[in-house]
Scaffold this active site. Structure first.
Site, PDB file in Angstrom:
ATOM      1  N   PHE A 136       0.797  -1.226   0.000  1.00 24.21           N
ATOM      2  CA  PHE A 136       0.000   0.000   0.000  1.00 24.21           C
ATOM      3  C   PHE A 136       0.830   1.277   0.000  1.00 24.21           C
ATOM      4  O   PHE A 136       0.272   2.358  -0.148  1.00 24.21           O
ATOM      5  CB  PHE A 136      -0.930   0.026   1.222  1.00 24.21           C
ATOM      6  CG  PHE A 136      -2.291  -0.530   0.945  1.00 24.21           C
ATOM      7  CD1 PHE A 136      -3.278   0.252   0.378  1.00 24.21           C
ATOM      8  CD2 PHE A 136      -2.580  -1.847   1.237  1.00 24.21           C
ATOM      9  CE1 PHE A 136      -4.534  -0.263   0.117  1.00 24.21           C
ATOM     10  CE2 PHE A 136      -3.832  -2.379   0.977  1.00 24.21           C
ATOM     11  CZ  PHE A 136      -4.809  -1.582   0.407  1.00 24.21           C
ATOM     12  N   LYS A 154       6.463   7.092   6.002  1.00 29.02           N
ATOM     13  CA  LYS A 154       5.711   6.072   5.273  1.00 29.02           C
ATOM     14  C   LYS A 154       4.540   6.723   4.551  1.00 29.02           C
ATOM     15  O   LYS A 154       3.667   7.311   5.176  1.00 29.02           O
ATOM     16  CB  LYS A 154       5.206   4.977   6.220  1.00 29.02           C
ATOM     17  CG  LYS A 154       4.484   3.850   5.496  1.00 29.02           C
ATOM     18  CD  LYS A 154       4.147   2.707   6.431  1.00 29.02           C
ATOM     19  CE  LYS A 154       3.506   1.540   5.685  1.00 29.02           C
ATOM     20  NZ  LYS A 154       3.202   0.399   6.579  1.00 29.02           N
ATOM     21  N   ASP A 258       1.322  -9.845  11.296  1.00 31.17           N
ATOM     22  CA  ASP A 258       2.240  -9.951  10.156  1.00 31.17           C
ATOM     23  C   ASP A 258       3.689  -9.935  10.631  1.00 31.17           C
ATOM     24  O   ASP A 258       4.525  -9.185  10.111  1.00 31.17           O
ATOM     25  CB  ASP A 258       1.987  -8.826   9.157  1.00 31.17           C
ATOM     26  CG  ASP A 258       2.575  -9.122   7.783  1.00 31.17           C
ATOM     27  OD1 ASP A 258       2.795 -10.313   7.474  1.00 31.17           O
ATOM     28  OD2 ASP A 258       2.810  -8.178   7.009  1.00 31.17           O
TER      29      ASP A 258
END
Length: 407
Positions: A136, A154, A258
């Site tokens: 993303f 980010k 994750d």
């Protein structure tokens, strides 16, 4: 608008402070109508507040006060700038108009602190080279202009981003990654999680400003550069810190979902490990999860069988996959079928019996038979061995591979 959530104000709201976010701030008309509805109830406090100013030029006396806000004229406004009456143990108000202005500015100030109104992102940060990218977004190295601090920036595309969560204890709805990262960045901050410093909401993207523990490298990149797996001592040190990070996240009520080598930053000078990327994270709860987020080859078999899983047990499974990856430089399962079927795990001959047993314990297909975080930390492999750091280029004894059959 470029946005920034102030963590301090989120904590204040959780403690019962002013609401952080409303559908819209109260307008002057709303405030004036409120004053008009309360007109006619004149308390002794009101008399004390205005009584001493009855003869002051330019100010209304208590007998001549206007009935509502719209009756005030420019003369009253000019007078409000000149004379100030201090009320003991209370706010400083000048006239009814000043009282309204005081309320308005409190609301405005709070919104200015919630969202970065005083300066644009480009005026605050200098964007540097790209550090990496994902599904993303992209991560860049950056510099905070006011003090030269090195940060990670980010960029997350808004297109296709649909998951939003309400921040606990508040009425604020945030993008899920922002909400989860803010939750684990509240004091006391875990030393094994990268801190989110602030964030900006732009028309086409979100920008997360995070701590950058330089010099550092992600663990997968470290192994790729060395073209070798890690020694057991190195893997043991990393795994202890990963388990500590999981415990800290559990205390915050967060499930990462994750955990893998590329989401672990390894500081090359101190050898500290920090967990990054909360894009797949969710609130930790006891009810089964009915959606999977993360890397497909890290998913537990119960998700494939039943389309639901226990968050804590699935976390242990992914930790077992991670440990296997660290000591073999491979993934234990290459396809979904290998996850669900009886699959043979292979280990090189240099791996200790205790390490292989721990991996097989974590990768039990029956979720109830997997260990807890505490049982892993107290197990034979993590409680033994020297905590010295060996070179990743250490020579491993032989290249023969052994087999293990997780039940």
């Amino acid at each position: 608008m470029e946005g920034k959530v102030n963590k301090r104000h989120l904590d204040e709201e959780a403690d019962g402070g002013l609401p952080l976010k409303r559908s819209r701030p109260e307008t002057v008309d709303n405030l004036s109508s409120h004053n008009a509805s309360n007109h006619g109830t004149e308390t002794k406090h009101d008399q004390d507040l205005y009584g001493d100013q009855a003869d002051t030029p330019g100010l209304m006396s208590s007998r001549k006060r206007k009935s509502c806000f719209i009756d005030l004229d420019s003369e009253d406004f000019r007078a409000a700038k000149k004379i100030c009456v201090k009320v003991p143990n209370g706010p400083t108000w000048r006239t009814p108009l000043a009282k309204l202005r005081d309320i308005f500015w409190k609301i405005l100030t709070q919104f200015k602190e919630l969202f970065h109104c005083e300066g644009s992102f480009t005026s605050l940060y200098q964007v540097g080279r790209k550090l990496g990218d994902g599904g993303f977004g992209v991560v860049y190295k950056g510099t905070r202009k006011k003090d030269g601090r090195i940060v990670a920036l980010k960029y997350i595309r808004k297109e296709g981003y649909q998951k939003f969560l309400k921040f606990p204890g508040t009425s604020v709805t945030l993008p899920s990654e922002v909400a989860m990262h803010l939750l684990v960045s509240r004091p006391p901050i875990s030393e094994h999680v990268v801190e989110l410093l602030e964030w900006f909401d732009q028309p086409d993207k979100l920008i997360l400003v995070m701590d950058y523990p330089a010099p550092c490298v992600d663990v997968l990149g470290y192994m790729e550069n060395a073209r070798r797996p890690l020694t057991e001592n190195m893997a043991r040190s990393i795994m202890k810190q990963v388990l500590q990070a999981c415990q800290d996240l559990r205390e915050c009520g967060v499930l990462h979902r994750d955990i893998k080598a590329e989401n672990l930053l390894w500081q090359t000078d101190t050898r500290k490990v920090k967990l990054i990327d909360f894009g797949c994270a969710d609130f930790l709860h006891d009810e089964p999860y009915t959606d999977f987020a993360g890397t497909p080859l890290f998913c537990p078999p119960e998700w494939i069988y039943d389309r639901k899983y226990d968050g804590r047990k699935a976390n242990i499974w992914s930790i077992g996959v991670l440990l296997y990856n660290l000591v073999t430089f491979l993934l234990p399962f290459q396809t979904v079928d290998e996850i669900t079927n009886k699959h043979t795990l292979s280990f090189r001959s240099g791996i200790s019996k205790e390490c292989k047993e721990l991996i097989c314990w974590c990768l039990r297909r029956n979720a109830e038979e997997r260990p807890t975080l505490e049982e892993m930390l107290q197990g034979d492999w993590l409680s033994k061995g020297k905590q010295e750091y060996q070179s990743v280029l250490d020579v491993f004894p032989g290249e023969k591979w052994l087999l293990c059959y997780p039940s």
